[in-house]
Write an enzyme that holds these catalytic residues in place. Structure first.
Site, short mmCIF file in Angstrom:
data_model
loop_
_atom_site.label_atom_id
_atom_site.label_comp_id
_atom_site.label_asym_id
_atom_site.label_seq_id
_atom_site.Cartn_x
_atom_site.Cartn_y
_atom_site.Cartn_z
CB ILE A 481 -0.97 0.02 1.19
CG1 ILE A 481 -0.21 -0.18 2.50
CG2 ILE A 481 -2.02 -1.06 1.03
CD1 ILE A 481 -1.06 0.07 3.73
N GLY A 482 2.17 1.06 0.05
CA GLY A 482 3.02 2.23 0.02
C GLY A 482 4.48 1.82 -0.03
CB VAL A 483 7.12 2.10 -2.04
CG1 VAL A 483 8.60 1.86 -2.11
CG2 VAL A 483 6.36 0.88 -2.53
N GLY A 484 8.43 3.54 0.67
CA GLY A 484 9.20 4.69 1.10
C GLY A 484 10.66 4.32 1.14
CG PHE A 486 10.33 2.51 5.31
CD1 PHE A 486 9.71 3.71 5.00
CD2 PHE A 486 9.61 1.35 5.23
CE1 PHE A 486 8.39 3.72 4.64
CE2 PHE A 486 8.28 1.37 4.87
CZ PHE A 486 7.68 2.55 4.58
N GLY A 487 11.58 0.94 2.72
CA GLY A 487 11.09 -0.32 2.18
C GLY A 487 9.61 -0.15 1.88
CE LYS A 503 4.88 3.32 8.33
NZ LYS A 503 5.49 4.60 8.68
CG ASP A 599 6.40 15.02 8.12
OD1 ASP A 599 6.09 16.17 7.74
OD2 ASP A 599 6.44 14.03 7.36
#
Ligand SMILES: *[C@@H]1O[C@H](CO)[C@@H](O)[C@H](O)[C@H]1NC(C)=O
Ligand SMILES: *[C@@H]1O[C@H](CO)[C@@H](O)[C@H](O)[C@H]1NC(C)=O
Ligand SMILES: *[C@@H]1O[C@H](CO)[C@@H](O)[C@H](O)[C@H]1NC(C)=O
Ligand SMILES: *[C@@H]1O[C@H](CO)[C@@H](O)[C@H](O)[C@H]1NC(C)=O
Ligand SMILES: *[C@@H]1O[C@H](CO)[C@@H](O)[C@H](O)[C@H]1NC(C)=O
Ligand SMILES: *[C@@H]1O[C@H](CO)[C@@H](O)[C@H](O)[C@H]1NC(C)=O
Ligand SMILES: *[C@@H]1O[C@H](CO)[C@@H](O)[C@H](O)[C@H]1NC(C)=O
Ligand SMILES: *[C@@H]1O[C@H](CO)[C@@H](O)[C@H](O)[C@H]1NC(C)=O
Ligand SMILES: *[C@@H]1O[C@H](CO)[C@@H](O)[C@H](O)[C@H]1NC(C)=O
Ligand SMILES: *[C@@H]1O[C@H](CO)[C@@H](O)[C@H](O)[C@H]1NC(C)=O
Length: 810
Positions: A481-484, A486-487, A503, A599
């Protein structure tokens, strides 16, 4: 005379209609053409690709390199000039495009991995994603060192499109040579199509994101962007035909008719002017198919569009044939005559959805003779498009099962399992770090029943890798559902059907793991009604995985603008602000050492099913300002438009930086607009700058979200404005502590409710607020487990872990 004038008028009208009809020019509302890494614009045919360096509003990159090459190994492409320059990113970066007309768009990305100085772009490894969809994961894909033009078709329901490029590890790079973001007609893809394998309709295609994998012009030449109404590329079908001797290529020079909703944007004349036909035969016993073969991904779902135009028949009702996709009969006895208005040479198309089995990567499309008697075997196909459906994701969404209950159940399950294996002390890692915790947990484990106690104790629950593999379908890409940096973040469903966000950091060294444990210990102590909970973690096999609760109502941002959600009332907004302020107040004061969020933004405030606010993504928080020097996190951390201006001067984030960002969030809540909106006139682009001018002039009421403007009591708004203004003070020392902000917001809410039909004692509460607030904070803090290890100040937030927490939502 009048008749003659009328006739002239008529001819003139016809001329206009013809001009409109035949002029190829579809005029896209959004039309961004960017030549990345270039210092000058580049004209390609009729289109002007601007240098990204001249469009400062579009690119957000902590660090990037402009690269060029003189390599002409791409000269066979339509657009070699676009491949001569690239922008290289060493960290997650993004291009932002204001969207004037929401709906379907083509997003095209150009990649050519050339060698620039010491950088060999062939070794780049990165992801490209939008707010909703991962477009590309792990470049280079199959293409190797050749130039590729990737095309995606996405439905954009936001007022801006953010295309992010994120290197997959801290040593890899991301790059892009050129970008197109172009509106296309919304009716290009109908919402429903027939599913080949199940004979039912597939619904929801209009929201779906696609990747173009094949676009073929049957029996015809290569058609480049300049010959297509929407700048698509069509390639000849020859090399895909399995049995070429059964096929003949036909072309036609007459006009193509577009009737009944067909348009040249669906496909241009040049596609319908040619076809591949079954080889002619004079006996109905000669039965054969013409089959085209394509490589596909096993288990993926494809949208398949077949284009037809009967350019071969001499008369109507002569041509009947069957269509197969893989071994399935998609349609039998197709009669093109009746599909479109009973005329020959009329364009039409058919859409299908095909899900590949897990074992086969062969996708075939066949045309074969109909079984109707009295017709010689025949059949045609003019064009074919195969689009792969991309998984979409919402950062937070879906039905939230009661996560706490879920955690309880899993907790009991795992505990029973582990108890059976007689390894209780291994079950809860944070406890082995902290002796006191270990003891209390040990007893909790051995009696095997006290789940509630374990939960109250707020320990991070250690998941086994197998449990998380199961929850995420073995970290299947479809669960991403997401990529950043960190992985990846996966959506997981635990055994009891509760949903969690998983995550997963890139596996690291043993030392990294030790730091990971220390971080978990710190984070697992951060428990608060207004913070998104860490449910657990996994460190088996050097994994670094964190498991979070899901939040049903998504982000505050989404409720404010850019979606169709109903407007929140002023009271709801204030309650959300108050909840968030409590979460932040706890971060700042709930521990021995202040934890700075770093943030704070509306996208990091999540809402549960009752619209209760919880602050998320505080993982990058630092225990104490002195650790801010680690440049990795400071460079990436903090979002444009929310960032404390003092940070630029002192390069240091403090708890007052959070207060500044929170002040910006308060303005977002009031005005319901993005903090940076490059589509607006210059003085309005930055929300904080713009709004504070109105506040200083005492005219804040003029910029309130029009949907609630009439419902805010003037006193409430005045106090709110004053609070915001203090938060946004230039110097941190002049800003209030978040506890004071909380107090003020409570007061703002009271002013709104005063003799607005609310209880008398609300007035009493106002006068007694300061003390009461103090009690309230104390109460909130009670949810924190008092821990023996209070020296969290010694805990260093490692870079590794900070990376793990980088938010994908930027
Ligand atoms: C192309 O666009 C740039 C601005 O990005 C402009 O300066 C230039 O004049 C344009 N070129 C042509 C030929 O229109
Ligand atoms: C790359 O750009 C620089 C500066 O514009 C120029 O001097 C150099 O010749 C270019 N290199 C190639 C290979 O085109
Ligand atoms: C660039 O990298 C690719 C694969 O990583 C390799 O095959 C190629 O030889 C490299 N080229 C040069 C000039 O180093
Ligand atoms: C790209 O990065 C991912 C994640 O780190 C890794 O699994 C994959 O092997 C890498 N691909 C290449 C070609 O290095
Ligand atoms: C980058 O990765 C290497 C090895 O994977 C590691 O030693 C180093 O600490 C990492 N750097 C950062 C900034 O995370
Ligand atoms: C979508 O397809 C259905 C069934 O074929 C049709 O009735 C409908 O008009 C189509 N809608 C559009 C927007 O083309
Ligand atoms: C494409 O367009 C160019 C000029 O616009 C024309 O010369 C060429 O023949 C066209 N190609 C096809 C395949 O129609
Ligand atoms: C049928 O076609 C074959 C060649 O395609 C030809 O040899 C044969 O004479 C034809 N038969 C008739 C009856 O036309
Ligand atoms: C055409 O292909 C389909 C699907 O593979 C098959 O069922 C059918 O028998 C074939 N027809 C002929 C005449 O070969
Ligand atoms: C897939 O296609 C290849 C080449 O066309 C063929 O050799 C292979 O047997 C096919 N596999 C399946 C499962 O049909």
């Amino acid at each position: 005379m009048a008749a003659r004038n009328l006739q002239q008028l008529f001819l003139f009208a016809m001329l206009i209609i013809c001009l409109v009809w035949f002029s190829n020019a579809f005029n896209p509302v959004d039309n961004y053409l960017i030549n990345c890494g270039s210092s000058s614009s580049t004209i390609i045919g009729s289109r002007n690709f601007s240098a990204d360096i001249s469009l400062s509003w579009t690119l957000t990159a902590p660090k990037s390199i402009m690269a060029n090459t003189s390599s002409n190994s791409v000269s066979s492409f339509d657009t070699p000039a676009l491949y001569q320059t690239a922008r290289i990113f060493t960290r997650a970066s993004s291009y932002t495009f204001p969207i004037k007309r929401q709906g379907r768009h083509f997003v095209r990305l150009y990649f050519f991995p050339f060698i620039y100085q010491n950088i060999n772009l062939t070794s780049a490894n990165f992801t490209v994603s939008t707010q909703d969809t991962v477009l590309l994961y792990g470049y280079p894909t199959r293409e190797g060192a050749t130039a590729v033009r990737k095309e995606y078709s996405v439905n954009i329901a936001h007022d801006q499109l953010i295309i992010s490029f994120a290197p997959l590890s801290n040593t890899s790079l991301a790059f892009v040579n050129a970008i197109e973001v172009v509106s296309v007609p919304n009716n290009l893809i109908n919402d429903t199509a027939q599913t080949v394998n199940s004979r039912s309709d597939y619904q929801g295609l209009s929201e779906q994101a696609f990747e173009t994998v094949y676009r073929i012009n049957m029996g015809g030449p290569y058609v480049g962007p300049e010959n297509d109404t929407l700048w698509r590329i069509w390639v000849p079908d020859k090399k895909f035909i399995l049995n070429e001797h059964f096929a003949v290529f036909k072309s036609y020079s007459g006009s193509i008719f577009y009737e009944g909703g067909e348009t040249r944007e669906i496909a241009p004349d040049v596609i319908y002017n040619t076809a591949t036909e079954l080889a002619p035969t004079n006996t109905s016993n000669a039965r054969f198919n013409v089959t085209w073969h394509f490589d596909a991904d096993a288990g993926s779902t494809y949208f398949i569009r077949l284009h037809f135009c009967d350019i071969v028949s001499k008369a109507l009702f002569e041509l009947y044939f069957d269509i197969y996709i893989n071994t399935y009969m998609a349609v039998s006895d197709v009669d093109l005559s009746t599909i479109n208005s009973n005329i020959l040479a009329a364009a039409c198309y058919m859409d299908f959805v095909m899900t590949m089995t897990d074992s086969s990567s062969n996708l075939t499309v066949s045309i074969g003779p109909s079984s109707l008697p009295n017709f010689l075997p025949d059949g045609i196909l003019n064009g074919l498009e195969i689009l792969k459906m991309r998984k979409q994701w919402k950062l937070i969404g879906g039905a939230l099962a009661l996560v706490i209950v879920a955690a309880c159940v899993v907790c009991i399950m795992i505990r029973r399992k582990k108890a059976g294996k007689k390894q209780p002390s291994k079950t809860w890692s944070p406890l082995s770090i902290n002796g006191i915790m270990s003891q209390s947990l040990g007893s909790g484990l051995s009696d095997g029943t006290n789940a509630r106690m374990a939960l109250n104790a707020n320990f991070g629950l250690r998941f086994s890798i197998s449990a998380l593999q199961e929850a995420t379908n073995n970290f299947d890409e479809s669960c991403v559902i997401g990529v950043g940096g960190f992985g990846k973040v996966y959506k997981g469903v635990l055994k009891d059907d509760s949903e969690v966000a998983v995550k997963r950091g890139n596996p690291k060294s043993q030392q990294g793991l030790n730091e990971f444990h220390t971080e978990i210990e710190l984070l697992s102590r951060l428990r608060h009604r207004h913070l998104v909970s860490l449910i657990g973690y996994c460190d088996e096999r050097n994994e670094m995985i964190l498991v979070y609760e899901y939040m049903e109502n998504g982000t505050l941002k989404n409720h404010l603008y850019g979606s169709n959600l109903p407007a929140l009332s002023w009271k709801q907004r204030l309650e959300i602000c108050i909840g968030s302020a409590r979460g932040l107040h706890y971060l700042h004061t709930g521990q021995a050492k202040a934890i700075i969020h770093r943030d704070v933004k509306s996208a990091n405030i999540l809402l549960d099913k009752d619209l209760m606010a919880k602050v998320a993504d505080f993982g990058l928080s630092k225990a104490g300002p002195e650790l801010d020097q680690t440049h990795v996190s400071t460079a990436v951390k903090g979002s444009f438009g929310y960032l404390d201006p003092e940070y630029y001067r002192r390069q240091q984030l403090t708890d007052k930086s959070d207060v500044y960002s929170f002040g910006v969030v308060l303005l977002e809540v009031l005005c319901a607009r993005p903090v940076i909106d490059p589509t607006l006139p210059r003085e309005m682009v930055n929300l904080a700058e713009w709004a504070i001018k109105y506040q200083k002039r005492g005219e804040l009421d003029r910029i309130v979200d029009s949907r609630i403007a009439g419902t805010i009591r003037p006193d409430s708004l005045r106090k709110f404005g004053e609070t915001v203004e203090k938060c946004l003070a230039d110097c941190g020392v002049d800003r209030p502590a978040v506890g004071d902000v909380l107090w003020n917001l409570e007061y703002v809410l009271q002013l709104q409710e005063v003799d607005g039909g609310t209880e008398v004692n609300s007035i009493n509460r106002i006068s007694g607020l300061p003390t009461q607030m103090h009690h309230m904070s104390m109460l909130e803090s009670e949810t924190v487990r008092e821990s023996g290890a209070s020296d969290s100040s010694d805990v260093s937030m490692s870079k590794v872990f900070s990376q793990l927490f980088q938010s994908q939502g930027r």
